[in-house]
Design an enzyme around this catalytic site. Structure first.
Site, short mmCIF file in Angstrom:
data_model
loop_
_atom_site.label_atom_id
_atom_site.label_comp_id
_atom_site.label_asym_id
_atom_site.label_seq_id
_atom_site.Cartn_x
_atom_site.Cartn_y
_atom_site.Cartn_z
N VAL A 117 0.90 -1.21 0.10
CA VAL A 117 -0.07 -0.01 0.15
C VAL A 117 0.91 1.33 0.01
O VAL A 117 0.34 2.29 -0.24
CB VAL A 117 -1.09 0.06 1.26
CG1 VAL A 117 -2.20 -0.91 0.88
CG2 VAL A 117 -0.16 -0.34 2.77
N SER B 42 -3.62 5.98 16.18
CA SER B 42 -3.09 5.51 17.36
C SER B 42 -3.18 6.56 18.50
O SER B 42 -2.94 7.77 18.24
CB SER B 42 -1.76 4.85 17.16
OG SER B 42 -1.32 4.59 18.38
N ILE C 48 -3.70 -2.56 22.01
CA ILE C 48 -4.70 -3.75 21.54
C ILE C 48 -3.57 -5.15 21.23
O ILE C 48 -2.57 -5.01 20.85
CB ILE C 48 -5.15 -3.48 20.05
CG1 ILE C 48 -5.90 -2.02 20.12
CG2 ILE C 48 -6.15 -4.38 19.88
CD1 ILE C 48 -7.03 -1.63 21.05
N TYR D 109 6.40 6.47 14.33
CA TYR D 109 5.31 6.09 14.42
C TYR D 109 4.26 7.15 14.72
O TYR D 109 3.24 7.34 14.35
CB TYR D 109 5.26 4.88 15.42
CG TYR D 109 3.97 4.18 15.23
CD1 TYR D 109 3.37 3.03 14.52
CD2 TYR D 109 3.22 4.16 16.41
CE1 TYR D 109 2.26 2.54 14.47
CE2 TYR D 109 1.80 3.42 16.65
CZ TYR D 109 1.45 2.58 15.52
OH TYR D 109 0.30 1.84 15.63
N ALA D 110 4.43 7.74 15.87
CA ALA D 110 3.87 8.83 16.21
C ALA D 110 3.56 9.95 15.22
O ALA D 110 2.26 10.40 15.14
CB ALA D 110 4.25 9.46 17.53
N ALA D 111 4.55 10.34 14.71
CA ALA D 111 4.52 11.44 13.39
C ALA D 111 3.44 10.74 12.22
O ALA D 111 2.64 11.60 12.00
CB ALA D 111 5.85 11.48 12.86
N SER D 112 3.62 9.48 12.07
CA SER D 112 2.66 9.07 11.06
C SER D 112 1.42 8.86 11.51
O SER D 112 0.30 9.04 10.60
CB SER D 112 3.33 7.43 10.70
OG SER D 112 2.86 6.88 11.62
N LYS D 113 1.13 8.54 12.64
CA LYS D 113 -0.36 8.48 13.27
C LYS D 113 -0.98 9.77 13.54
O LYS D 113 -2.27 10.27 13.31
CB LYS D 113 -0.32 7.55 14.43
CG LYS D 113 0.12 6.03 14.23
CD LYS D 113 -0.79 5.47 13.21
CE LYS D 113 -0.61 3.98 13.23
NZ LYS D 113 -1.47 3.40 12.07
N ASN E 228 -6.02 0.69 6.98
CA ASN E 228 -5.66 -0.15 8.35
C ASN E 228 -4.11 -0.42 8.49
O ASN E 228 -3.54 -0.60 9.69
CB ASN E 228 -6.46 -1.11 8.86
CG ASN E 228 -6.08 -2.03 9.80
OD1 ASN E 228 -6.32 -1.76 11.04
ND2 ASN E 228 -5.65 -3.18 9.38
P1 NAP Z 1 -0.76 -6.33 12.68
O1 NAP Z 1 -1.60 -7.37 13.40
O2 NAP Z 1 0.51 -6.41 12.57
O3 NAP Z 1 -1.43 -6.28 11.16
C1 NAP Z 1 -0.78 -5.23 10.31
C2 NAP Z 1 -1.65 -5.45 8.85
O4 NAP Z 1 -1.00 -4.61 7.97
C3 NAP Z 1 -1.27 -6.81 8.27
O5 NAP Z 1 -2.34 -7.40 7.80
C4 NAP Z 1 -0.17 -6.58 7.21
O6 NAP Z 1 -0.06 -7.59 6.21
C5 NAP Z 1 -0.56 -5.27 6.87
N1 NAP Z 1 0.57 -4.45 6.15
C6 NAP Z 1 1.99 -4.30 6.59
N2 NAP Z 1 2.45 -3.65 5.82
C7 NAP Z 1 1.81 -3.46 4.76
C8 NAP Z 1 2.00 -3.26 3.30
N3 NAP Z 1 3.03 -2.42 3.12
N4 NAP Z 1 1.07 -3.04 2.38
C9 NAP Z 1 -0.10 -3.96 2.61
N5 NAP Z 1 -0.46 -4.22 3.83
C10 NAP Z 1 0.61 -4.12 4.78
O7 NAP Z 1 -1.18 -4.85 13.27
P2 NAP Z 1 -2.52 -4.71 13.97
O8 NAP Z 1 -2.20 -4.50 15.49
O9 NAP Z 1 -3.77 -5.22 13.65
O10 NAP Z 1 -2.52 -2.98 13.52
C11 NAP Z 1 -3.45 -2.70 12.28
C12 NAP Z 1 -3.56 -0.98 12.59
O11 NAP Z 1 -3.86 -0.37 13.88
C13 NAP Z 1 -2.07 -0.48 12.23
O12 NAP Z 1 -2.30 0.68 11.46
C14 NAP Z 1 -1.53 0.01 13.74
O13 NAP Z 1 -0.54 1.19 13.65
C15 NAP Z 1 -2.78 0.39 14.23
N6 NAP Z 1 -2.57 0.32 15.73
C16 NAP Z 1 -2.34 -0.71 16.43
C17 NAP Z 1 -2.38 -0.70 17.79
C18 NAP Z 1 -2.11 -2.05 18.67
O14 NAP Z 1 -1.83 -1.92 20.01
N7 NAP Z 1 -2.13 -3.13 18.01
C19 NAP Z 1 -2.51 0.30 18.37
C20 NAP Z 1 -2.95 1.60 17.83
C21 NAP Z 1 -3.01 1.39 16.45
P3 NAP Z 1 1.22 -8.51 6.25
O15 NAP Z 1 1.39 -8.98 7.24
O16 NAP Z 1 0.74 -9.63 5.05
O17 NAP Z 1 2.30 -7.53 5.52
#
Ligand code: NAP
Length: 249
Positions: free
Chosen positions: A66, A144, A190, A157-161, A92
């Site tokens: 993406v 985030s 999470i 990460y903080a800057a991106s979010k 996401n």
């Molecule tokens: P996750 O389990 O690591 O899942 C990340 C997803 O993003 C996976 O499906 C991964 O697919 C996909 N992805 C990564 N790089 C990509 C790329 N270049 N192109 C397309 N897909 C890509 O993470 P999560 O915790 O569910 O996080 C989901 C979102 O919530 C993220 O934006 C994260 O920053 C945000 N978030 C998470 C938390 C937390 O505590 N977990 C807190 C705040 C915000 P592949 O593995 O196939 O690459």
């Protein structure tokens, strides 16, 4: 009465974690679910597709980076020419490259900004024209708590979010007159693969900051995303909905 056409719902990073929970939430309605992921190992996306197919949901999985503008453009052009609509985009996909600023490399910075922030531009700009033409659409960007409060070791990460929040509010203003809403959801701590690898001490420190006293579930986040895409939320745009157990108020 004829059944309405399914909503076309695109979820980046839909193979696991929060993205998979969002896909599951949409599987309860008449939706065609398109998930995008990037890891060449398809195990997680195969598992998501299996669950969706067992539920009888029309779904597709695509491997796509993406952060790559032209791949994303081509992907959405193909999708829209085949399905002739796109109703929901959930931006996401995300990664972390945590390091104190003193040790952060240019590569750490660029990788996180590209995947977390540039991707949101890439995907949104690709659907924007169609949603405006349809005079209908819902975009939800996953930010985030760290984008709101900052976190040592996560400057990139903080800057991106935080960037996602500014982007969300600006685009929300642009497309509101055409019936398209754009909102952000800012999850706290999470339970997903992204957080599984954190050192115990860091996890304990996070837990100590959560008034509701538990780590969040991907489903907690999915509820907010789904609601923002519902008719009930048609008067809500440019907002940041926090799903963090009270970690930041
Ligand atoms: P996750 O389990 O690591 O899942 C990340 C997803 O993003 C996976 O499906 C991964 O697919 C996909 N992805 C990564 N790089 C990509 C790329 N270049 N192109 C397309 N897909 C890509 O993470 P999560 O915790 O569910 O996080 C989901 C979102 O919530 C993220 O934006 C994260 O920053 C945000 N978030 C998470 C938390 C937390 O505590 N977990 C807190 C705040 C915000 P592949 O593995 O196939 O690459």
């Amino acid at each position: 009465m004829e059944k309405a056409d399914p909503r076309v719902v695109v979820i980046t990073g839909g193979s696991k974690g929060i993205g998979r929970a969002v896909a599951m939430k949409f599987s309860g309605e008449n939706a065609r679910i398109i998930i995008v992921h990037y890891d060449p190992d398809n195990a997680a996306s195969d598992e998501t597709m299996k669950i969706l197919s067992e539920k009888g949901v029309e779904s597709e999985s695509h491997r796509l980076d993406v952060s790559d503008f032209s791949s994303v453009k081509g992907f959405f052009e193909d999708l829209i020419s085949r399905l002739e609509r796109v109703d929901v985009l959930v931006n996401n996909a995300g990664i972390t490259r945590d390091r104190l600023l003193m040790r952060m490399t240019e590569e750490d910075w660029d990788a996180v900004l590209r995947v977390n922030l540039k991707s949101v531009f890439n995907c949104t700009v690709a659907v924007n024209r169609y949603m405006i033409k349809q005079r209908r659409g819902r975009i939800v960007n996953i930010s985030s708590v760290v984008g709101l409060m900052g976190n040592a070791g996560q400057a990139n990460y903080a800057a991106s979010k935080a960037g996602i929040i500014g982007f969300t509010k600006s685009v929300a203003r642009e497309v509101a007159p055409r019936g398209v809403t754009v909102n952000a959801v800012a999850p706290g701590f999470i339970d997903t693969e992204m957080t599984a690898g954190l050192p115990e001490k860091v996890k304990e420190a996070f837990m100590g900051q959560i008034p509701l006293g538990r780590i969040g579930k991907p489903e907690d986040v999915a509820e907010a995303v789904y609601w923002l895409c519902s008719e009930a939320a048609s008067y809500i745009t440019g907002q940041v909905i926090q799903v963090n157990g009270g970690m930041y108020m």
